[in-house]
Design a protein around this motif. Sequence first.
Motif, mmCIF file in Angstrom:
data_model
loop_
_atom_site.group_PDB
_atom_site.id
_atom_site.type_symbol
_atom_site.label_atom_id
_atom_site.label_comp_id
_atom_site.label_asym_id
_atom_site.label_seq_id
_atom_site.Cartn_x
_atom_site.Cartn_y
_atom_site.Cartn_z
ATOM 1 N N ASP A 179 2.126 59.023 -13.620
ATOM 2 C CA ASP A 179 3.183 60.017 -13.435
ATOM 3 C C ASP A 179 4.259 59.519 -12.479
ATOM 4 O O ASP A 179 5.431 59.906 -12.589
ATOM 5 C CB ASP A 179 2.600 61.330 -12.903
ATOM 6 C CG ASP A 179 1.740 62.061 -13.926
ATOM 7 O OD1 ASP A 179 1.863 61.744 -15.136
ATOM 8 O OD2 ASP A 179 0.960 62.932 -13.525
ATOM 9 N N ALA A 180 3.866 58.666 -11.524
ATOM 10 C CA ALA A 180 4.822 58.166 -10.532
ATOM 11 C C ALA A 180 5.781 57.135 -11.114
ATOM 12 O O ALA A 180 6.871 56.919 -10.573
ATOM 13 C CB ALA A 180 4.077 57.559 -9.340
ATOM 14 N N LEU A 184 2.920 55.083 0.635
ATOM 15 C CA LEU A 184 4.062 55.180 -0.256
ATOM 16 C C LEU A 184 5.256 54.426 0.310
ATOM 17 O O LEU A 184 5.600 54.564 1.483
ATOM 18 C CB LEU A 184 4.437 56.651 -0.458
ATOM 19 C CG LEU A 184 5.669 56.955 -1.314
ATOM 20 C CD1 LEU A 184 5.437 56.531 -2.755
ATOM 21 C CD2 LEU A 184 6.014 58.438 -1.231
ATOM 22 N N LEU A 197 3.338 52.890 -4.863
ATOM 23 C CA LEU A 197 2.398 53.898 -4.398
ATOM 24 C C LEU A 197 1.002 53.287 -4.491
ATOM 25 O O LEU A 197 0.581 52.861 -5.570
ATOM 26 C CB LEU A 197 2.472 55.157 -5.271
ATOM 27 C CG LEU A 197 1.358 56.192 -5.091
ATOM 28 C CD1 LEU A 197 1.408 56.809 -3.697
ATOM 29 C CD2 LEU A 197 1.454 57.279 -6.166
ATOM 30 N N ILE A 217 -2.138 60.024 -11.585
ATOM 31 C CA ILE A 217 -1.088 60.181 -10.573
ATOM 32 C C ILE A 217 -0.182 58.952 -10.563
ATOM 33 O O ILE A 217 1.042 59.065 -10.459
ATOM 34 C CB ILE A 217 -1.721 60.412 -9.187
ATOM 35 C CG1 ILE A 217 -2.450 61.756 -9.156
ATOM 36 C CG2 ILE A 217 -0.656 60.357 -8.082
ATOM 37 C CD1 ILE A 217 -3.285 61.973 -7.905
ATOM 38 N N ILE A 240 9.747 55.180 -7.685
ATOM 39 C CA ILE A 240 8.457 55.858 -7.593
ATOM 40 C C ILE A 240 8.693 57.348 -7.353
ATOM 41 O O ILE A 240 9.368 57.726 -6.391
ATOM 42 C CB ILE A 240 7.597 55.276 -6.455
ATOM 43 C CG1 ILE A 240 7.331 53.790 -6.700
ATOM 44 C CG2 ILE A 240 6.285 56.038 -6.332
ATOM 45 C CD1 ILE A 240 6.561 53.486 -7.961
ATOM 46 N N ALA A 241 8.154 58.177 -8.244
ATOM 47 C CA ALA A 241 8.273 59.628 -8.107
ATOM 48 C C ALA A 241 6.921 60.182 -7.659
ATOM 49 O O ALA A 241 5.961 60.188 -8.435
ATOM 50 C CB ALA A 241 8.692 60.247 -9.437
ATOM 51 N N PHE A 242 6.858 60.606 -6.405
ATOM 52 C CA PHE A 242 5.583 61.086 -5.867
ATOM 53 C C PHE A 242 5.841 62.351 -5.051
ATOM 54 O O PHE A 242 6.551 62.327 -4.048
ATOM 55 C CB PHE A 242 4.944 60.009 -4.997
ATOM 56 C CG PHE A 242 3.598 60.392 -4.435
ATOM 57 C CD1 PHE A 242 2.501 60.549 -5.262
ATOM 58 C CD2 PHE A 242 3.428 60.604 -3.073
ATOM 59 C CE1 PHE A 242 1.259 60.908 -4.754
ATOM 60 C CE2 PHE A 242 2.193 60.947 -2.542
ATOM 61 C CZ PHE A 242 1.103 61.101 -3.394
ATOM 62 N N ASP A 243 5.275 63.443 -5.513
ATOM 63 C CA ASP A 243 5.421 64.728 -4.837
ATOM 64 C C ASP A 243 4.600 64.717 -3.541
ATOM 65 O O ASP A 243 3.378 64.498 -3.593
ATOM 66 C CB ASP A 243 4.937 65.841 -5.764
ATOM 67 C CG ASP A 243 5.214 67.231 -5.215
ATOM 68 O OD1 ASP A 243 5.469 67.348 -3.999
ATOM 69 O OD2 ASP A 243 5.161 68.183 -5.997
#
Length: 213
Positions: free
Chosen positions: A125-126, A199, A204, A122, A155-158
């Motif tokens: 991926d972020a 976050l 993250l 994770i 930071i890309a966090f769903d």
Amino acid sequence: MTTSSIDLASLLCSRLCHDLLSPVGALSNGLELLTEEKNPEMRQRCFELLEQSARISADKLKFFRLAFGAAGGFGEFVPTEEPRALIDALVAGNDRIAVNWGLAAEALPKPAVKVLLNLAQIGMDALVRGGTLDIGAELHGGACEIVVRAAGPKIAFDPAIGQALDGSMPTQELSSRTAAAHMIHLLASQSGGGIQYALTPEALVMGAVLPQG
């Protein structure tokens, strides 16, 4: 096996297939090009691309075998060098991500290793624009404590992954993207522990505590 566990297994398989589609597809395309290409230099380039795709495919399979499956031998503990080697292999092809390790134990329980690997995934991926991935784990006071921090310029966090991590997502809303987060939430909960995350635009931070039974 319950219906929900079958559904979760199906979603995890979908995630694995999604992640392997690109390198395996590159292998297929490379072989096709190799059969048509006559130029020695271009053929050498094809061989290099095939080697790279094969290595990436093997690294991902080894990672998911331990992160999702029953790898790690017959004992209850896994040497920390195994998950470290798997993560280092995945990051090796991405010079935009630097990994820092702080493992204070020579071996971790298998559920903790799965949590560590999936949190690290994770975190990777972020880091869509690169950054640093700090990973730490220790056995303390009868529990395994894990922390993963991904820091970078973007930071890309769903949010759905966050809901799966903390258990607030209804199981009927799970997808292949959130299945791994839900799985490690279940692993932590079943041991009497839990997973938390924080976050900010720059970082993250994810932490897990898994009491040892």
